[in-house]
Design a protein around this motif. Structure first.
Motif, short mmCIF file in Angstrom:
data_model
loop_
_atom_site.label_atom_id
_atom_site.label_comp_id
_atom_site.label_asym_id
_atom_site.label_seq_id
_atom_site.Cartn_x
_atom_site.Cartn_y
_atom_site.Cartn_z
N GLY A 89 0.82 -1.20 0.00
CA GLY A 89 0.00 0.00 0.00
C GLY A 89 0.86 1.26 0.00
O GLY A 89 0.52 2.27 -0.62
N ARG B 255 0.67 4.59 -2.26
CA ARG B 255 0.62 5.91 -1.62
C ARG B 255 1.78 6.78 -2.10
O ARG B 255 1.62 7.99 -2.35
CB ARG B 255 0.67 5.77 -0.10
CG ARG B 255 -0.63 5.24 0.50
CD ARG B 255 -0.48 4.91 1.98
NE ARG B 255 -1.72 4.39 2.53
CZ ARG B 255 -2.68 5.15 3.08
NH1 ARG B 255 -2.51 6.45 3.20
NH2 ARG B 255 -3.79 4.60 3.53
N ALA C 207 -4.21 7.37 -3.69
CA ALA C 207 -3.57 6.06 -3.89
C ALA C 207 -4.57 5.05 -4.44
O ALA C 207 -4.27 4.29 -5.35
CB ALA C 207 -2.98 5.55 -2.57
N ALA D 260 -4.28 3.13 -7.94
CA ALA D 260 -4.21 1.67 -7.82
C ALA D 260 -5.23 0.98 -8.72
O ALA D 260 -5.12 -0.21 -8.98
CB ALA D 260 -4.44 1.25 -6.37
N GLY E 210 -1.08 -6.30 1.68
CA GLY E 210 -1.73 -5.57 0.59
C GLY E 210 -3.16 -5.98 0.31
O GLY E 210 -3.93 -6.30 1.22
N ARG F 43 -12.90 -2.88 -8.87
CA ARG F 43 -12.04 -2.58 -10.03
C ARG F 43 -11.78 -3.88 -10.80
O ARG F 43 -11.81 -4.98 -10.23
CB ARG F 43 -10.73 -1.94 -9.57
CG ARG F 43 -9.83 -2.87 -8.82
CD ARG F 43 -8.56 -2.17 -8.34
NE ARG F 43 -7.79 -3.08 -7.52
CZ ARG F 43 -7.12 -2.73 -6.42
NH1 ARG F 43 -7.12 -1.48 -6.02
NH2 ARG F 43 -6.45 -3.62 -5.73
O1 C5P Z 1 -3.15 -0.33 2.58
P1 C5P Z 1 -3.17 1.12 2.24
O2 C5P Z 1 -4.36 1.86 2.83
O3 C5P Z 1 -1.88 1.81 2.57
O4 C5P Z 1 -3.31 1.17 0.65
C1 C5P Z 1 -3.61 2.37 -0.02
C2 C5P Z 1 -4.40 2.05 -1.28
O5 C5P Z 1 -3.57 1.35 -2.20
C3 C5P Z 1 -5.60 1.12 -1.04
O6 C5P Z 1 -6.78 1.84 -0.77
C4 C5P Z 1 -5.70 0.35 -2.34
O7 C5P Z 1 -6.53 1.02 -3.25
C5 C5P Z 1 -4.31 0.36 -2.90
N1 C5P Z 1 -3.61 -0.93 -2.79
C6 C5P Z 1 -3.80 -1.84 -3.80
N2 C5P Z 1 -3.12 -3.01 -3.79
C7 C5P Z 1 -2.27 -3.31 -2.80
C8 C5P Z 1 -2.10 -2.40 -1.74
C9 C5P Z 1 -2.79 -1.21 -1.75
O8 C5P Z 1 -4.58 -1.60 -4.71
N3 C5P Z 1 -1.62 -4.46 -2.83
#
Ligand code: C5P
Length: 223
Positions: free
Chosen positions: A35, A39, A100, A104, A130, A188
């Protein structure tokens, strides 16, 4: 790679960050906070005044990210650097989380970060945190966990976390944010948030950190 992997996926606020950091420390394994990479991509794009509708530009930014992570003692969060500037707190803001989750959703951005994530898999092992660790990035992982909790509990945990960091937020706004982000992650078309078929689902609602950690360690056959 030869090293064993434990994937820990799930929605925001389910406790993945806390649990994976404790788990990695307990096992002496590396930690991937995927994540943070999304970010950091969002933050870098904001700093460069990028167009958040321009997928190719965002993918280029993701591919060029100059980031590093520094371990910290005990329960402090891992320190995060972008272009040698510390951004540990900056990437945790709601604004950055929202951006983010938008970047993503773009397949070219996810592609640009794929190999970088796999490179974290080094001996003696990796704990990967993640949304798609068990489904896309490490489909052959030895152990797969999916952590969930009720939306209310996740909003409440995030609320306390943000307060501790000195950010001012309103709980009802946070519930709305969390639900919007969940919806985007689940619906998505590329790497949607869902448990891998061979993942163990752990509902952390009402459980203490120690109780969750025990359940996760039990899945790995260690206690
Ligand atoms: O886990 P965290 O809140 O830091 O992640 C931020 C954003 O990144 C999530 O809301 C998600 O949309 C995306 N993300 C993702 N795949 C991952 C980790 C995070 O799509 N493996």
């Amino acid at each position: 790679s030869e090293a064993p992997v434990i994937t820990v996926d799930g929605p925001g606020g389910a406790g993945k960050g806390t649990i994976t950091q404790l788990l990695a420390r307990r096992l002496g394994w590396h930690l991937l906070d995927s994540g943070a990479l999304y970010r950091l991509t969002a933050l870098s794009a904001m700093k460069q005044d990028a167009d958040f509708d321009d997928e190719a530009q965002l993918a280029r930014i993701a591919g060029e990210l100059a980031v590093h992570f520094e371990p910290t003692p005990e329960d402090e969060p891992v320190r995060v650097f972008l272009d040698d500037e510390e951004v540990t707190r900056e990437i945790r803001t709601e604004a950055c989380g929202d951006k983010a989750s938008r970047v993503a959703a773009m397949p070219a951005v996810r592609d640009a970060l794929l190999q970088r994530q796999r490179d974290f898999c080094q001996p003696p092992g990796l704990v990967a945190d993640g949304r798609d660790m068990g489904t896309v990035v490490f489909p052959d992982a030895e152990y797969k966990i999916f952590l969930t909790a009720s939306a209310e509990e996740r909003a409440w945990r995030r609320y306390q976390q943000l307060l501790e960091q000195g950010q001012s937020v309103k709980l009802p706004d946070l519930v709305k944010d969390i639900e919007a982000r969940d919806e985007r992650d689940i619906n998505r078309s590329t790497a949607p948030l869902k448990p891998a078929e061979d993942a163990r689902v752990v509902d952390t609602t009402g459980l203490s950190i120690e109780e969750v950690l025990d359940q996760v360690l039990a899945v790995t056959g260690r206690t």
